[in-house]
Design a protein around this motif. Structure first.
Motif, PDB file in Angstrom:
ATOM      1  N   ARG A 148      27.814  40.564  32.865  1.00  0.00           N
ATOM      2  CA  ARG A 148      27.885  39.794  31.654  1.00  0.00           C
ATOM      3  C   ARG A 148      29.416  40.008  31.349  1.00  0.00           C
ATOM      4  O   ARG A 148      30.097  41.260  31.483  1.00  0.00           O
ATOM      5  CB  ARG A 148      27.135  40.813  30.623  1.00  0.00           C
ATOM      6  CG  ARG A 148      25.655  40.695  30.803  1.00  0.00           C
ATOM      7  CD  ARG A 148      25.023  41.178  29.675  1.00  0.00           C
ATOM      8  NE  ARG A 148      23.312  41.423  30.142  1.00  0.00           N
ATOM      9  CZ  ARG A 148      22.495  41.208  29.295  1.00  0.00           C
ATOM     10  NH1 ARG A 148      22.611  40.799  28.056  1.00  0.00           N
ATOM     11  NH2 ARG A 148      21.047  41.469  29.767  1.00  0.00           N
ATOM     12  N   ALA A 193      22.544  36.594  22.701  1.00  0.00           N
ATOM     13  CA  ALA A 193      22.660  36.823  23.969  1.00  0.00           C
ATOM     14  C   ALA A 193      21.685  37.515  24.770  1.00  0.00           C
ATOM     15  O   ALA A 193      20.937  37.287  25.692  1.00  0.00           O
ATOM     16  CB  ALA A 193      24.116  37.326  24.341  1.00  0.00           C
ATOM     17  N   ASP A 194      21.118  38.871  24.179  1.00  0.00           N
ATOM     18  CA  ASP A 194      20.355  39.673  24.849  1.00  0.00           C
ATOM     19  C   ASP A 194      18.903  38.990  24.683  1.00  0.00           C
ATOM     20  O   ASP A 194      18.289  38.921  25.742  1.00  0.00           O
ATOM     21  CB  ASP A 194      20.113  40.818  24.044  1.00  0.00           C
ATOM     22  CG  ASP A 194      20.905  42.067  24.526  1.00  0.00           C
ATOM     23  OD1 ASP A 194      21.442  41.668  25.577  1.00  0.00           O
ATOM     24  OD2 ASP A 194      20.972  42.960  23.923  1.00  0.00           O
ATOM     25  N   LYS A 195      18.604  38.474  23.563  1.00  0.00           N
ATOM     26  CA  LYS A 195      17.163  37.537  23.390  1.00  0.00           C
ATOM     27  C   LYS A 195      17.062  36.485  24.449  1.00  0.00           C
ATOM     28  O   LYS A 195      15.961  36.491  25.135  1.00  0.00           O
ATOM     29  CB  LYS A 195      17.387  36.752  22.097  1.00  0.00           C
ATOM     30  CG  LYS A 195      16.064  36.185  21.962  1.00  0.00           C
ATOM     31  CD  LYS A 195      15.990  35.382  20.583  1.00  0.00           C
ATOM     32  CE  LYS A 195      15.034  34.343  20.352  1.00  0.00           C
ATOM     33  NZ  LYS A 195      14.864  33.660  18.829  1.00  0.00           N
ATOM     34  N   SER A 229      30.769  40.138  28.555  1.00  0.00           N
ATOM     35  CA  SER A 229      30.993  41.070  27.494  1.00  0.00           C
ATOM     36  C   SER A 229      31.444  42.520  28.057  1.00  0.00           C
ATOM     37  O   SER A 229      31.996  43.672  27.376  1.00  0.00           O
ATOM     38  CB  SER A 229      29.907  41.283  26.515  1.00  0.00           C
ATOM     39  OG  SER A 229      28.774  41.629  27.060  1.00  0.00           O
ATOM     40  N   GLU A 230      30.683  43.088  29.216  1.00  0.00           N
ATOM     41  CA  GLU A 230      30.983  44.172  29.838  1.00  0.00           C
ATOM     42  C   GLU A 230      32.074  44.213  30.790  1.00  0.00           C
ATOM     43  O   GLU A 230      32.349  45.020  31.588  1.00  0.00           O
ATOM     44  CB  GLU A 230      29.531  44.345  30.603  1.00  0.00           C
ATOM     45  CG  GLU A 230      28.413  44.646  29.526  1.00  0.00           C
ATOM     46  CD  GLU A 230      26.962  44.707  30.361  1.00  0.00           C
ATOM     47  OE1 GLU A 230      27.015  44.688  31.522  1.00  0.00           O
ATOM     48  OE2 GLU A 230      26.029  44.976  29.477  1.00  0.00           O
ATOM     49  N   ALA A 277      25.754  39.306  20.232  1.00  0.00           N
ATOM     50  CA  ALA A 277      25.213  39.984  21.241  1.00  0.00           C
ATOM     51  C   ALA A 277      23.764  40.107  21.143  1.00  0.00           C
ATOM     52  O   ALA A 277      23.126  40.120  22.174  1.00  0.00           O
ATOM     53  CB  ALA A 277      25.677  41.315  20.919  1.00  0.00           C
ATOM     54  N   GLU A 278      23.172  39.871  19.933  1.00  0.00           N
ATOM     55  CA  GLU A 278      21.583  39.950  19.829  1.00  0.00           C
ATOM     56  C   GLU A 278      21.156  38.758  20.558  1.00  0.00           C
ATOM     57  O   GLU A 278      20.067  38.641  21.013  1.00  0.00           O
ATOM     58  CB  GLU A 278      21.322  40.079  18.318  1.00  0.00           C
ATOM     59  CG  GLU A 278      21.459  41.401  17.900  1.00  0.00           C
ATOM     60  CD  GLU A 278      21.067  41.601  16.212  1.00  0.00           C
ATOM     61  OE1 GLU A 278      21.061  42.647  15.650  1.00  0.00           O
ATOM     62  OE2 GLU A 278      21.143  40.515  15.666  1.00  0.00           O
ATOM     63  N   ASP A 293      27.851  35.587  27.803  1.00  0.00           N
ATOM     64  CA  ASP A 293      27.248  35.936  26.811  1.00  0.00           C
ATOM     65  C   ASP A 293      28.583  36.003  25.453  1.00  0.00           C
ATOM     66  O   ASP A 293      28.447  36.310  24.476  1.00  0.00           O
ATOM     67  CB  ASP A 293      26.718  37.232  26.900  1.00  0.00           C
ATOM     68  CG  ASP A 293      27.715  38.297  27.280  1.00  0.00           C
ATOM     69  OD1 ASP A 293      28.836  37.934  27.694  1.00  0.00           O
ATOM     70  OD2 ASP A 293      27.308  39.625  27.531  1.00  0.00           O
ATOM     71  N   ALA A 346      18.851  36.200  27.443  1.00  0.00           N
ATOM     72  CA  ALA A 346      18.851  36.788  28.904  1.00  0.00           C
ATOM     73  C   ALA A 346      17.664  37.360  29.075  1.00  0.00           C
ATOM     74  O   ALA A 346      17.075  37.077  30.041  1.00  0.00           O
ATOM     75  CB  ALA A 346      20.183  37.934  28.698  1.00  0.00           C
ATOM     76  N   ASN A 347      17.110  38.208  27.906  1.00  0.00           N
ATOM     77  CA  ASN A 347      15.704  38.685  28.416  1.00  0.00           C
ATOM     78  C   ASN A 347      14.809  37.471  28.554  1.00  0.00           C
ATOM     79  O   ASN A 347      13.765  37.576  29.479  1.00  0.00           O
ATOM     80  CB  ASN A 347      15.087  39.672  27.179  1.00  0.00           C
ATOM     81  CG  ASN A 347      16.028  40.846  27.285  1.00  0.00           C
ATOM     82  OD1 ASN A 347      16.416  41.223  28.345  1.00  0.00           O
ATOM     83  ND2 ASN A 347      16.357  41.357  26.114  1.00  0.00           N
TER      84      ASN A 347
END
Length: 484
Positions: free
Chosen positions: A113, A89-91, A115-116, A86-87, A69, A93-94
């Motif tokens: 991830r 990547a979230d989109k 980023s984590e 981040a948004e 991400d 990934a979901n």
RNA sequence: GGCGGCAUAGCCAAGUGGUAAGGCAGAGGACUGCAAAUCCUUUAUUCGACGGUUCAAAUCCGUCUGCCGCCUCCA
């Protein structure tokens, strides 16, 4: 005995785990910058079957994957979609998680991830510098391939060969053109703080840092597409083994690509089908079946025409599943003959064994599907005998057969729900259709063919198929997807 | 240029030393009032070409031809 083809040795090897009864596996996920395409899905389905089969064999599997991400592409795509990285990547990934649910792919036990896991990555880069495997120049950190003796062992190359034909852009900072970035300096505000200034991780380091964090310095299986062997996995081995001083992965598995007219499907070339667009034409199960009909290490050519064939082929299996269920719902006639039930069951057990053996031989799903068709043939022959009837004995045997059949199909992730007429309709539709069917049966009894055919045609028009069988008239609501 | 892989029936596809799985399409048959659906049977003396090893090769070795992947982001 399970044997797996290991890219590291180029051979099929007996599969033995680090820890008895447990398999630790990591599968390279994707950069969450867009919707997944069929190539990604093939990979995911493939390792899903690997996982399911290992579980079938009794292993406890810790299945880990990742979402990349952080990188330039994410930033670029985020700007295009007017989202933060981040948004974005979230989109996606979901979206991927939705896709795999659709394809009946079991979710990983954990999706890591980048980023984590920045701290972990920084710690690893720091150690690599301390150990003399990496160096920093102007806020960038590179891994020195020459410092790692075994560099090239996975992809079967050596440094001299590669330098001779190198097509790598010259980078003045690198001591060797093949050195790869562990940490990249980025524009202020885009990255994370580090001992080398603001930046973010290089591509390869994430998989090493995250997989070892979760699975330990040495784990059993690392999977991904063949196109990741070099440089990605080669670099992972270098940095991981340099870091830990231990063997990184015991078995490297690589799946073949999905091609379009013989050429690799890939995002960068723009020749791809997203899983979402294909799902508009074919069911996830058909796509899954199609992808599993070829050995995972071979490339597979993707075409709608092939999916149609796969659909027909899969329907044969589904029909048997339905027929078997219908037969099992018949009344038991204790006076009925036994009909060689034991001979039949012996054949079934033999097929079951053949199926497991196919998968034990480097997860040969193509062969396993062949065996499944054999199994279907045996069942069909048995239950379609002219004077077939059910007694206690063959009822028990057929029930067990059904269990075996479903269990094997489930290893491939092919689950067949029964869409019986009752389940397909609702409280109002069922009695109404049954009423019409009764009327038609009456007409047929009276040899009033015109009326009987009229009812059949009209039902057909509204999407209800009437099927006359020796057991009486059955009907089902046809899926819209079958219409074209 | 370097490294690796692939070539099996009309099509898709297993099979890596013991005499060609399976599917789709085709053909025949069963069932049916007809039809549909379904089911059953059947379809390669031969595995890209040419040589070699072997009692035995699609499988091993060599040469050639064609296709593909990686060497740059990639599942």
């Amino acid at each position: 005995m399970l044997k797996v083809y290991n890219t590291l040795t180029g051979k099929k090897e007996k599969f033995e785990t680090e820890e008895a009864g447990k398999v630790k596996m990591y599968v390279c996920g994707l950069t969450v910058q867009n919707y997944s395409h069929i190539g990604h899905i093939r990979s995911a389905i493939n390792y899903d079957v690997v996982r399911r089969f290992l579980e079938y064999l009794g292993y406890q599997v810790d299945y880990i994957s990742n979402f990349t991400d952080i990188n330039e592409k994410i930033v670029k795509r985020a700007a295009e979609e007017d989202l933060t990285p981040a948004e974005l990547a979230d989109k996606y990934a979901n979206a991927f998680l939705e896709d795999i649910r659709e394809f009946n792919i079991k979710a990983a036990d954990k999706y890591l991830r980048v980023s984590e896991n920045i701290d972990q990555i920084i710690e690893m880069v720091k150690t690599l510098i301390d150990k003399g495997y990496a160096y920093e120049v102007n806020g960038n950190v590179y891994f020195s391939v020459e410092s790692f003796e075994d560099y090239g062992k996975l992809s079967g190359r050596n440094l001299d060969e590669m330098q001779a034909g190198a097509r790598i852009a010259v980078n003045e900072e690198k001591r060797n053109p093949l050195d790869f970035g562990l940490w990249k300096k980025v524009e202020p505000g885009d990255g994370w703080d580090s001992p080398w200034g603001e930046g973010w991780p290089g591509w390869h380091i994430e998989c090493s840092a995250m997989s070892m964090k979760r699975l330990g310095a040495t784990f059993d299986i690392h999977g991904g597409g063949v196109d990741l062997i070099f440089p990605h996995h080669e670099n992972e081995i270098a940095q991981s083994e340099a870091y830990s001083g231990q063997k990184f992965v015991n078995y490297w598995l690589h799946n073949g690509t999905v091609n379009l007219s013989g050429e690799k499907m890939s995002k960068s070339q723009g020749n791809f089908f997203t899983s979402r667009e294909v799902l508009k034409e074919f069911s996830a199960r058909v796509i899954r079946y199609f992808l599993l009909s070829r050995h995972y290490r071979s490339p597979i050519d993707f075409a709608y025409e092939k999916l149609e064939e796969a659909q027909t082929s899969l329907e044969r299996i589904e029909n048997t599943r339905k027929q078997l269920a219908k037969v099992l719902s018949l009344d038991i006639d204790s006076a009925a003959e036994n009909k060689e039930a034991e001979d039949f069951f012996e054949k079934i057990v033999k097929k079951q064994r053949a199926f497991v053996e196919a998968l034990e031989d480097d997860f040969n799903t193509a062969e396993a599907i062949g065996v499944l068709h054999d199994l279907v043939g045996e069942i069909n022959s048995y239950i379609n005998q002219k004077d077939f009837s059910l007694n206690e004995k063959n009822f028990a045997i057929l029930e067990e057969t059904e269990e075996i059949f479903l269990e094997l199909a489930e290893i491939l992730g092919l689950e067949f729900e029964l869409e019986s007429a009752a389940a397909a309709g609702n409280d109002l539709v069922d009695p109404l259709v049954n009423l019409l069917i009764d009327l038609r049966d009456k007409a047929r009894e009276n040899k009033n063919w015109e009326e009987a055919d009229l009812i059949r045609d009209r039902l057909q028009e509204i999407g209800i198929e009437v099927i006359d069988t020796s057991r009486g008239t059955e009907w089902e609501i046809k899926e819209a997807k079958d219409d074209n």
